[in-house]
Each structure stands twice: as C-alpha cells, then as structure tokens.
Write an enzyme that holds these catalytic residues in place. Structure first.
Site, PDB file in Angstrom:
ATOM      1  N   CYS A   1       2.829   4.932   2.551  1.00  0.00           N
ATOM      2  CA  CYS A   1       3.507   3.643   2.649  1.00  0.00           C
ATOM      3  C   CYS A   1       3.416   3.094   4.078  1.00  0.00           C
ATOM      4  O   CYS A   1       2.355   2.654   4.494  1.00  0.00           O
ATOM      5  CB  CYS A   1       4.946   3.766   2.151  1.00  0.00           C
ATOM      6  SG  CYS A   1       5.699   2.158   1.739  1.00  0.00           S
TER       7      CYS A   1
ATOM      8  N   HIS B   1       4.816   6.855  -2.430  1.00  0.00           N
ATOM      9  CA  HIS B   1       5.602   7.928  -1.804  1.00  0.00           C
ATOM     10  C   HIS B   1       5.455   9.230  -2.596  1.00  0.00           C
ATOM     11  O   HIS B   1       6.284   9.520  -3.472  1.00  0.00           O
ATOM     12  CB  HIS B   1       7.077   7.536  -1.760  1.00  0.00           C
ATOM     13  CG  HIS B   1       7.405   6.434  -0.810  1.00  0.00           C
ATOM     14  ND1 HIS B   1       7.818   6.662   0.482  1.00  0.00           N
ATOM     15  CD2 HIS B   1       7.371   5.089  -0.968  1.00  0.00           C
ATOM     16  CE1 HIS B   1       8.035   5.511   1.082  1.00  0.00           C
ATOM     17  NE2 HIS B   1       7.767   4.535   0.219  1.00  0.00           N
TER      18      HIS B   1
ATOM     19  N   GLU C   1       6.156  12.144  -1.711  1.00  0.00           N
ATOM     20  CA  GLU C   1       7.235  13.081  -1.386  1.00  0.00           C
ATOM     21  C   GLU C   1       8.472  12.867  -2.250  1.00  0.00           C
ATOM     22  O   GLU C   1       9.395  13.693  -2.231  1.00  0.00           O
ATOM     23  CB  GLU C   1       7.599  12.960   0.101  1.00  0.00           C
ATOM     24  CG  GLU C   1       8.448  11.763   0.481  1.00  0.00           C
ATOM     25  CD  GLU C   1       7.691  10.448   0.551  1.00  0.00           C
ATOM     26  OE1 GLU C   1       8.332   9.410   0.832  1.00  0.00           O
ATOM     27  OE2 GLU C   1       6.461  10.440   0.313  1.00  0.00           O
TER      28      GLU C   1
END
Length: 210
Positions: free
Chosen positions: A80, A182, A184
């Site tokens: 991002c 994202h 994660e």
C-alpha cells in the site's frame, strides 16, 4: 534464515508484518534508525500514510541511507503506502513527497477511493502457489504504468466492476516486490514468504569477502 530482515517501524501495520515474517521463520526486527537499517538483509515498508512516512523517513535520517541500500540491491517489499514510496512516480501525491524510485512504475495514490470504499477480493499472484490470495484494499493505490523491467504479479479480476477492473496491484522488479493491498491483514504469509525467498536469493548472489 540467518540474516535478519527489517520492517520500517515509523507508522502503519508494523506488528502484523513482523508476525508474518516470524511465522515464515525469519529473524524480523523493527527498523527506526540508520544503524538498524544497516543490520538487515531486506526491508518491508508497511502501509500507512505515504506523505507522513515520507516526512518521517527524512526526520529519522533514513531517507538517503534507504535510497543507497535500494540502489545497492537490497530486497524490499512495500504494501500500500510502501508501494507508493518505492515507485518512481506517484500521481496525486504532494509535491514535497519523497519517492525512493526502486520500482520503475507510476502509481495513483488513493486510486480505489476513500476508507468507506475499501474492499476485499481474491487474486491470482504469480510466484505464489496454493490458490488465490485474499487481498484487502484500504485507500489503496493502483499501478498506472510499468517500465520494461517490471513484472506484473497480479491484477484486479475482470469480474470486479468499475474502474479498478484489470488494474495492476502487485509488481516485482529485481529484488523489490510491492502490493497495493495489505497481505499482513489476512493471516496468509505467502507473500512474505515470497519476499524472504528473494532475500535468500539476493544473499546467495553476493560474493563472499575477506
């Protein structure tokens, strides 16, 4: 793997990236100072706010050391806002925002719209086995154009309606990987594993000294 890897720990989802890297067996460390950057074999640039991260890189005296490491071939993984910073050019960025220029791409900042327009979808990602990757887009960029040395790893599926359909959202150039989404956030560490494989490959390519 023996060489430590870092997560830029100035803003954003730092703990989540550290957890994902450690789940893959890495010695993962937060990086806030030039001395800590010098100790790692690769660096994750997390999501956050790209203008703020740009200013913080300068304030923490990390901007030029990071540029030097990237020019020297250090592997990096940006998600991002990290993708925005790694790009050569960012459309709709503030004129005083610093670009690291590690990827020959032009990105459009906040291309997917505001926070309320965040969404998730499944992506086929080149180099990642085991089925589609669940991608979380939060005020995300997309890639407007790529240079000749850039490999496209993923696009928004054509089944997604609107201007985002077919847009490039994951790329790789040499030892640098970036995603508009994202990874994660989902508990799926396969993209972090892809990054760590790049770190290991780059480490093997460096000739021994002494």
């Amino acid at each position: 793997m023996s060489a430590p890897v870092g997560v830029l720990a100035l803003q954003g989802n730092v703990p989540e990236h550290l957890d994902a890297l450690r789940a893959c067996g890495a010695d993962a460390r937060p990086v806030r100072r030039p001395a800590e950057l010098a100790e790692v074999a690769g660096l994750v640039l997390p999501g956050g706010e790209s203008t703020t991260l740009s200013k913080l890189l300068e304030a923490f005296e990390l901007l030029e050391p990071l540029r030097e490491r990237l020019r020297a071939g250090m592997p990096a993984f940006g998600s991002c806002a990290g993708m925005i910073l790694l790009a050569r050019e960012a459309v709709d960025a503030r004129p005083d925002q610093h670009q690291l220029g590690a990827l020959d791409i032009t990105v459009r900042r906040n291309a997917f719209g505001r926070q309320v327009q965040s969404f998730e979808t499944d992506l086929a990602v080149t180099g990642v086995g085991g089925g589609p990757v669940r991608a979380v887009f939060i005020r995300a960029p997309w890639v407007e154009s790529t240079g000749r040395g850039v490999e496209v790893l993923a696009r928004v599926p054509g089944s997604v309606a609107g201007p985002a359909s077919g847009k490039v959202v994951a790329v790789r150039q040499g030892p640098v990987i970036a995603t508009a989404f994202h990874p994660e956030q989902t508990g799926d560490a396969r993209l972090h594993d892809l990054f760590l494989r790049q770190v290991r490959a780059s480490s093997r390519a460096v000739p021994a000294t002494g």
